[in-house]
Motif scaffolding. Sequence first.
Motif, PDB file in Angstrom:
ATOM      1  N   HIS A 123      -7.946   0.055   1.187  1.00 34.62           N
ATOM      2  CA  HIS A 123      -8.865   1.152   0.993  1.00 34.62           C
ATOM      3  C   HIS A 123      -8.388   2.202  -0.021  1.00 34.62           C
ATOM      4  O   HIS A 123      -8.998   3.257  -0.152  1.00 34.62           O
ATOM      5  CB  HIS A 123      -9.140   1.822   2.350  1.00 34.62           C
ATOM      6  N   HIS A 155       0.864  -1.192   0.000  1.00 36.36           N
ATOM      7  CA  HIS A 155       0.000   0.000   0.000  1.00 36.36           C
ATOM      8  C   HIS A 155       0.898   1.239   0.000  1.00 36.36           C
ATOM      9  O   HIS A 155       1.851   1.312   0.781  1.00 36.36           O
ATOM     10  CB  HIS A 155      -0.865  -0.067   1.272  1.00 36.36           C
ATOM     11  N   GLU A 175       0.273   4.359   0.865  1.00 35.04           N
ATOM     12  CA  GLU A 175       0.115   5.415   1.881  1.00 35.04           C
ATOM     13  C   GLU A 175       1.361   5.455   2.772  1.00 35.04           C
ATOM     14  O   GLU A 175       1.949   4.421   3.104  1.00 35.04           O
ATOM     15  CB  GLU A 175      -1.167   5.195   2.696  1.00 35.04           C
ATOM     16  N   HIS A 217      -1.372  -2.522  10.979  1.00 28.41           N
ATOM     17  CA  HIS A 217      -1.545  -1.745  12.215  1.00 28.41           C
ATOM     18  C   HIS A 217      -2.055  -2.671  13.319  1.00 28.41           C
ATOM     19  O   HIS A 217      -2.934  -3.505  13.080  1.00 28.41           O
ATOM     20  CB  HIS A 217      -2.602  -0.642  12.056  1.00 28.41           C
ATOM     21  N   ASP A 250       2.215   5.844   5.765  1.00 26.65           N
ATOM     22  CA  ASP A 250       2.445   5.162   7.041  1.00 26.65           C
ATOM     23  C   ASP A 250       3.056   3.771   6.804  1.00 26.65           C
ATOM     24  O   ASP A 250       3.577   3.154   7.738  1.00 26.65           O
ATOM     25  CB  ASP A 250       1.183   5.073   7.913  1.00 26.65           C
ATOM     26  N   HIS A 251       3.015   3.305   5.556  1.00 26.82           N
ATOM     27  CA  HIS A 251       3.599   1.993   5.241  1.00 26.82           C
ATOM     28  C   HIS A 251       4.741   2.068   4.232  1.00 26.82           C
ATOM     29  O   HIS A 251       5.592   1.185   4.213  1.00 26.82           O
ATOM     30  CB  HIS A 251       2.513   1.035   4.729  1.00 26.82           C
ATOM     31  N   ASP A 289      -3.675  -2.659   5.523  1.00 21.95           N
ATOM     32  CA  ASP A 289      -4.636  -1.989   6.421  1.00 21.95           C
ATOM     33  C   ASP A 289      -5.825  -2.880   6.813  1.00 21.95           C
ATOM     34  O   ASP A 289      -6.378  -2.726   7.911  1.00 21.95           O
ATOM     35  CB  ASP A 289      -5.192  -0.723   5.750  1.00 21.95           C
TER      36      ASP A 289
HETATM   37 FE1  FEO Z   1      -3.945   3.373   4.316  1.00 16.98          FE
HETATM   38 FE2  FEO Z   1      -2.362   2.459   7.205  1.00 16.98          FE
HETATM   39  O1  FEO Z   1      -2.549   3.335   5.556  1.00 16.98           O
END
Ligand code: FEO
Length: 392
Positions: free
Chosen positions: A142, A76, A78, A220, A80-81, A161
Amino acid sequence: MIEIKKDTYWVGAIDWELRNFHGYSTPTGSTYNAYLIVDEKPTLIDTVKDYGFEEMASRIKAIIDPLKIQYIISNHTEMDHSGSIEKMLQLCPNAEIVCSPNGEKGLKRHFKKDWKFKVVNTGDELKIGSRTLKFFLMPMVHWPDSMATYSTDDEILFPNDAFGQHHASAERYAAEVGEDIVFEAAAKYYANIVMPYGAQVLKVLEALKTLKLEMICPSHGLIWKKEENIKQILTLYKKWASYESDKRAVIIYDTMWHSTEKIAFELSELLDKENIPVVRFNLQNADYSDAITEVMRSKVVLLGSAILNNRILPSMGGFLTYLKGLKPKNRFALSFGSYGWSKVGFKDLEEGLKEAGMQLIGDGSYMQFVPDESEIEGLKSTVSKIKELISG
Ligand code: FEO
């Protein structure tokens, strides 16, 4: 060093200080879970937020020389990853980035770098030694780029996620933390991150049916390892993705001079008397992400606002924007509130609820300045209607 299965390690970062994830409250913090599989071609599955890089790198260095890493899987884009990919590549410059077609586009947009990409699609396999990894694209669960990696030999799913929770803890497995806490965190995560994409989640669940799952390792929070926990989170995802709700109500409101609050309290008491579980949030001190979690659970949603300058209160306007984005389907809704000389502002509330995909329960309960006895009495018939809808 946390070995979750032979030669497969959790190498993530714990964000103990995080209290707000773009508007989503995270009272304990969160984790960014990265996983390292040590095989002939060592493979890192996802990275962490950029400020967690040193933590992740030190965990990796305790296991192998990072230079040996051959693949970095970006499930992913995003940040945070994927936020640490660039720094990670400084430690293993020959590694290939494995991602979906949209992942490649997204990573190029973020980093403006032409790394060695290995683009994969659903069903593609990657042999990393004694193990084979298989990929499943999960568009819009997502983001358009989202995908899951499945370690076929170890029967471990890395779905990024999906199935995650924003929860920081010293433990790594859901069963160690207390299942109520973890399932509550998973519900909040689904409501705030995944809820608009029910149809896509159902497709993913269908695809997962073919897999044996010894562990689900999200990006997460805690790992689902106990068999009944895995079954339960899959069942809950099916329920949430189907927009099923429980026989309960949630009241979310803001008030100016306590009149809207009075209506909210009265509705709450009447629902309570009818044995309908009800939860109440005042937007002056409640958090949107907690309120939306109750919206996901509840068959009936009651939104109340006072009128200010012919408009609903800004807090309710903001909440409606959030609600319209998350679009909880199959819910009934009632608008209510106190006004001074014009009810025109309630149109925003009604239109917002409709735009969020909710079915309005008749006319809203609007009362001028201060509710009187007869108006309060009138709420009884509204609550009877709610009871019928909830029982139906
Ligand atoms: Fe959609 Fe934890 O980033």
